[in-house]
Design an enzyme around this catalytic site. Structure first.
Site, PDB file in Angstrom:
ATOM      1  N   ASN A 168       0.814  -1.227   0.000  1.00  0.00           N
ATOM      2  CA  ASN A 168       0.000   0.000   0.000  1.00  0.00           C
ATOM      3  C   ASN A 168       0.847   1.276   0.000  1.00  0.00           C
ATOM      4  O   ASN A 168       0.395   2.315  -0.479  1.00  0.00           O
ATOM      5  CB  ASN A 168      -1.034  -0.005   1.142  1.00  0.00           C
ATOM      6  CG  ASN A 168      -0.410  -0.052   2.511  1.00  0.00           C
ATOM      7  OD1 ASN A 168       0.766  -0.374   2.656  1.00  0.00           O
ATOM      8  ND2 ASN A 168      -1.193   0.248   3.525  1.00  0.00           N
ATOM      9  N   GLU A 266       4.044  -3.483  12.468  1.00  0.00           N
ATOM     10  CA  GLU A 266       3.041  -2.441  12.228  1.00  0.00           C
ATOM     11  C   GLU A 266       1.921  -3.146  11.475  1.00  0.00           C
ATOM     12  O   GLU A 266       2.058  -3.468  10.300  1.00  0.00           O
ATOM     13  CB  GLU A 266       3.699  -1.314  11.428  1.00  0.00           C
ATOM     14  CG  GLU A 266       2.977  -0.004  11.569  1.00  0.00           C
ATOM     15  CD  GLU A 266       2.015   0.217  10.434  1.00  0.00           C
ATOM     16  OE1 GLU A 266       0.814  -0.108  10.623  1.00  0.00           O
ATOM     17  OE2 GLU A 266       2.455   0.689   9.376  1.00  0.00           O
ATOM     18  N   CYS A 300      -3.409   1.389   6.744  1.00  0.00           N
ATOM     19  CA  CYS A 300      -3.678   0.805   8.070  1.00  0.00           C
ATOM     20  C   CYS A 300      -4.340   1.812   8.995  1.00  0.00           C
ATOM     21  O   CYS A 300      -5.016   1.421   9.938  1.00  0.00           O
ATOM     22  CB  CYS A 300      -2.384   0.342   8.722  1.00  0.00           C
ATOM     23  SG  CYS A 300      -1.542  -0.861   7.738  1.00  0.00           S
ATOM     24  N   GLU A 474       7.661   3.680  14.621  1.00  0.00           N
ATOM     25  CA  GLU A 474       8.487   4.058  13.472  1.00  0.00           C
ATOM     26  C   GLU A 474       8.425   5.580  13.315  1.00  0.00           C
ATOM     27  O   GLU A 474       7.388   6.192  13.557  1.00  0.00           O
ATOM     28  CB  GLU A 474       7.974   3.387  12.198  1.00  0.00           C
ATOM     29  CG  GLU A 474       8.100   1.877  12.260  1.00  0.00           C
ATOM     30  CD  GLU A 474       7.811   1.191  10.937  1.00  0.00           C
ATOM     31  OE1 GLU A 474       6.806   1.537  10.288  1.00  0.00           O
ATOM     32  OE2 GLU A 474       8.594   0.311  10.552  1.00  0.00           O
TER      33      GLU A 474
END
Ligand code: SIN
Length: 494
Positions: A168, A266, A300, A474
């Site tokens: 993505n 993640e 996400c 992150e």
């Protein structure tokens, strides 16, 4: 090693055709699979062939890990300023080649070219930021507990890092991992998604030009199970960083347990977007569009559930559907496209299944709701109301352009609904009451909260989730922690 420097013929409108690669990048060389096997990459908008990449497995992955291990010795021994200089050049090259990178990205992933250019800038920002942050990777001096002792804490690179990245964000999810890793002095082997490997290889070409030494950054394309298996088994890999589904994340973490690797995950989300009666409705609609329809709902952190207070509910439904109808669906290569195709048929089927389930249980479509007349994997941007917690879209990540609207009455009810999920990545809250904004932020079970904003991602803030949405952060100064280990030194003075 089976090496290659050939360029592939292409019809893509590229200024620099050498960014489109048909080989893996291992130890500074362009390498084919030992078996010679290749995989074709097709444009989700047109089904045209975009490129071909090697189908590698354990052997090529092991080679890449070995070269990363050797290369790290010199890379980590250099100064932070030396590493920063190389990263800065990589960042500049990404911006200089922004349009070509965006064309490759859109051609293999489908997102609108405007979004692809933003992703290149977003991706590059991690490289710039962590290059600078490398110089601030401070240790500590601990006030001593004994007169003849001195206690010091050093921060050192964790070791060879394996990265498994999603389709993505084919560029930004790589740089969000490799920038802190390389800044800290680690080396990396990256396995991009089989849907979008060409962006990763273009990044590798620019890393090469920027002077990233051979072996410090490697890209291996091919068989996910074999490459992932080697990455998680190999004792030289000391850290795995993964972005993708919760199911795969749990599997990879389990595989990493045998060699006690550090892991960053993640994973999936189920973001609530809570709109209180006192919200600025137009700001909420603007936030809803960006947080739901960015990348056609395939992020996400995309809103998965709109929770709207009873007093403002009907106005919100009406205004949102007016805004959604205007979203132009089309081939991402066209400058005015706002919604590209979904990544594949499986994605379309999941969206359809969620809508069918909701309709069966009493939800109502306000706009959209079906495959787009353009065909392929295009889907109509959809607004659906009267959605309840019994429906699949309340529990599962839809990952598509569907805005389901739930109704609530009180703040307590909104919080209860927001937290009724195993996931905990992002949440969005729209209210003018700052007391409420604090209360909800403190009680909501997510790693990130947007107050009166629908887009929260930036290289300078910590991105990550809690519960089944992952482990680690992150970006930002905290992002470096995941790529370093603390070493405590106790010095006797006698
Ligand atoms: C993701 O979907 O995993 C990343 C989204 C972002 O960085 O904004």
């Amino acid at each position: 090693m089976n090496t290659s420097t050939q360029l592939i013929p292409t019809t893509l409108p590229l200024q620099d055709r050498s960014l489109l690669r048909d080989a893996c990048y291992i130890n500074g060389q362009w390498v084919k699979a030992n078996s010679g096997a290749m995989q074709s990459i097709h444009n989700p908008a047109t089904h045209e062939l975009v490129g071909r990449v090697p189908i590698c497995g354990e052997i090529e992955t092991r080679d890449a890990i070995q070269s990363a291990h050797l290369a790290m010795q010199e890379w980590s021994a250099g100064t932070a300023a030396e590493r920063a200089k190389v990263l800065r050049r990589w960042y500049e090259l990404m911006l200089e080649n922004m349009n070509d990178l965006a064309v490759i990205l859109t051609s293999e992933q489908g997102k609108p070219i405007i979004e692809a250019r933003s992703e290149v800038k977003y991706g590059a920002s991690f490289i710039e930021w962590f290059g600078e942050e490398a110089k601030r990777m401070y240790g500590d001096v601990i006030p001593t507990h004994m007169k003849d002792r001195r206690l010091i804490v050093l921060r050192q690179p964790v070791g060879v890092v394996a990265a498994i990245t999603p389709w993505n964000f084919p560029i930004a999810m790589i740089t969000r991992k490799c920038a802190p890793a390389l800044a800290a002095g680690c080396s990396m082997v990256c396995k991009p998604s089989p849907e979008t490997p060409l962006s990763a290889l273009a990044l590798a070409e620019l890393a090469h030009r920027a002077g990233v030494p051979p072996g410090v950054f490697n890209v291996v394309t091919g068989d996910a199970i074999k490459i992932g298996g080697e990455m998680t088994r190999n004792e030289l890999v000391r850290k795995l960083s993964f972005t993708g589904s919760t199911r795969t994340g749990v599997l990879l973490a389990t595989q990493c347990a045998a060699t006690l690797k550090k892991v960053s995950l993640e994973l999936g989300g189920n973001a609530p977007f809570i709109v209180f009666d006192d919200a600025d409705i137009d700001a909420a609609i603007a936030g809803a569009i960006i947080s739901k329809f960015r990348n056609s709902g395939q992020t996400c952190v995309c809103t998965n559930r709109f929770l709207v207070q009873a007093g403002i509910h009907d106005t919100f439904v009406e205004k949102l559907s007016h805004a959604v109808v205007k979203l132009k669906v089309g081939n991402g290569m066209l400058e005015d496209t706002i919604q590209g195709p979904l990544i594949n048929q499986h994605a379309v089927e999941k969206v359809e299944a969620h809508i069918a389930d909701a309709l069966k249980q009493g939800a109502r479509i306000i706009t959209g709701g079906k495959r787009h007349s353009l065909g392929g994997t295009y889907f109509e941007p959809t607004v659906i109301k009267d959605v309840t917690s019994a429906m699949r879209m309340a529990r599962e990540e839809t990952f598509g352009p569907v805005a389901p609207i739930f109704k609530f009455s009180t703040e307590a009810e909104a919080l209860q609904m927001a937290n009724a999920t195993e996931f905990g990545l992002a949440a969005y809250v729209y209210t003018k009451d700052m007391g409420r904004a604090w209360r909800v932020t403190e009680q909501i079970e997510t790693g990130m909260v947007g107050i009166n904003v629908g887009l929260i991602s930036t290289e300078i803030a910590p991105f990550g989730g809690i519960k089944m949405s992952g482990i680690g952060r992150e970006g930002s100064k905290y992002g470096l922690d995941d790529y370093t280990e603390l070493k405590y030194m106790c010095m006797g003075l006698s």
